[in-house]
Design an enzyme around this catalytic site. Structure first.
Site: not given
Ligand code: C5P
Length: 399
Positions: A212, A281, A291, A309-311, A327, A341, A345
């Site tokens: 991105n 995501d 390739k 994983p959502d860190i 953020f 959000k 979170k």
């Molecule tokens: O869900 P979204 O991407 O909009 O959320 C943004 C926030 O979540 C940011 O702080 C980003 O660093 C964190 N994030 C994360 N792991 C992910 C997706 C987002 O830590 N897989």
């Protein structure tokens, strides 16, 4: 460097004899760009390496080199020059000058100024490695530290004499960063801060992938501001083209999974976690080992994605979770999306911005979301916003 961050600061920049004098031309320019005023004072030896004319042109002020200079009304340059200073910086600081300082000698204008000062003193040593390692130099440096004099550097590496080792003067940019750090309010002393920044890169085959447009600028600015505030900063960065902020411990990763693992390895030791990275995501459930080739008549490739994983959410749920800040870049209805959000979170503080148009820009406009409500900050340079955010985070740690 942040725009105008040293506005109102006045520095006496003392130069002593050494080939590193050439770096001070650039340092003077950096200090001036940041809004500081600089009064250059040179020893006789320093004038052998770079002329007072050059330093006058760059600092915009006449340079002082002699204690018998009659330009100051009461003829007391050694007192007057330091009285208006917020700090004296000696760069480069020669072996001889460190020895003089350690013993309180005052036999020329610069050494007398230092003894007569009523402001902080910073020294930036520059010398051959054997001169630096000499027990007398080490004794003198230990004495300077004990006298509350800041010793910046030295660096290690190739030396003008052809040898390699400790003793090189810090580069102009690093010296600038150390000076800016010295003037920052130490609101995070003793705190360990973990920051993720930049995009992630999710491979599809050995040459292609999903990423991105995050530049990493906001996360790197926060890392710099946290370091300047006295924190020990660990920065985990996706693929970005940015220099590591001075004094920050940086770890590079590519994928969301690698970022997750890097965070989990160190998170237990942290007091604060700031997730600024634009983490992908999804990732491809299968990465081709070769390739992918385009061939006539062949079906177009299709990809199946699985969730990363959502860190941030994972860290926020840890039993001993650090103070977590998220953020969010939203393309519309920031007011309700930001708060939703934050709740999803489960973080105490979420910073919303109307991205993706802020990606890659030098400035940003942000809103703080927390249980007590929303606070919008005016559009500003990312470094300035980072300083404000670090101060806001520090305030919330205390309460
Ligand atoms: O869900 P979204 O991407 O909009 O959320 C943004 C926030 O979540 C940011 O702080 C980003 O660093 C964190 N994030 C994360 N792991 C992910 C997706 C987002 O830590 N897989």
């Amino acid at each position: 460097m942040a725009i105008a961050e040293l506005t109102g600061k006045h520095l006496v920049l003392g130069m002593t004899g050494g080939v590193a004098c050439y770096k001070i031309a650039e340092l003077t320019r950096l200090l001036g760009k940041a809004g500081a005023t600089v009064q250059v004072v040179m020893t006789e030896a320093a004038t052998q390496f770079i002329t007072p004319v050059t330093m006058q042109a760059l600092s915009g002020r006449p340079v002082y080199t002699s204690q018998w200079d009659a330009r100051i009304d009461n003829n007391m340059a050694h007192i007057d020059l330091s009285r208006e200073a917020d700090a004296i910086v000696i760069a480069p600081a020669s072996t001889d000058f460190l020895a003089k300082l350690a013993h309180g000698m005052a036999d020329d204008l610069l050494s007398t100024l230092c003894v007569a000062r009523d402001c902080p003193l910073l020294v930036v040593p520059a010398m051959n490695r054997q001169m630096w390692l000499n027990p007398a130099t080490q004794r003198n440096v230990a004495q300077l530290r004990a006298d509350d004099i800041q010793v910046l550097g030295p660096d290690s590496g190739a030396q003008a004499c052809g040898e390699t080792g400790d003793g090189r003067m810090l580069e102009a940019s690093a010296t600038y960063e150390a000076i800016a750090s010295f003037f920052s309010a130490k609101v995070l002393t003793g705190q360990r801060v973990l920051i993720t920044a930049g995009p992630t890169f999710e491979p599809l085959d050995p040459v292609r992938g999903l990423t991105n447009r995050s530049s990493g600028k906001m996360g790197f600015a926060l890392a710099r501001a946290a370091q300047q505030a006295g924190a020990e900063v660990h920065l985990i960065a996706g693929p970005v083209a940015l220099a590591t902020p001075w004094g920050v411990n940086r770890e590079d990763v590519q994928t969301a999974q690698q970022m997750y693992e890097a965070v989990m390895r160190v998170v237990a030791q942290q007091h604060v976690f700031i997730g600024v990275a634009a983490v992908a995501d999804w990732r491809a459930d299968h990465v081709s080992a070769h390739k992918l080739k385009k061939a006539p008549g062949q079906a177009l490739p299709t990809f199946t994605f699985i969730e990363n994983p959502d860190i941030l959410a994972t860290v926020a749920q840890l039993p001993q979770a650090p103070y977590c800040v998220g953020f969010a870049a939203e393309s519309g209805d920031l007011a309700s999306n930001g708060e939703q959000k934050r709740l999803r979170k489960k973080v105490p503080l979420l910073i919303g911005n109307l991205g993706p148009q802020t990606f890659g820009q030098d400035d940003n406009e942000i809103v703080l979301f927390e249980a007590s409500g929303q606070t919008a900050l005016p559009r500003a340079d990312k470094h300035e916003l980072a300083r404000t955010l670090i101060a806001e985070i520090a305030r919330r740690l205390v309460h």
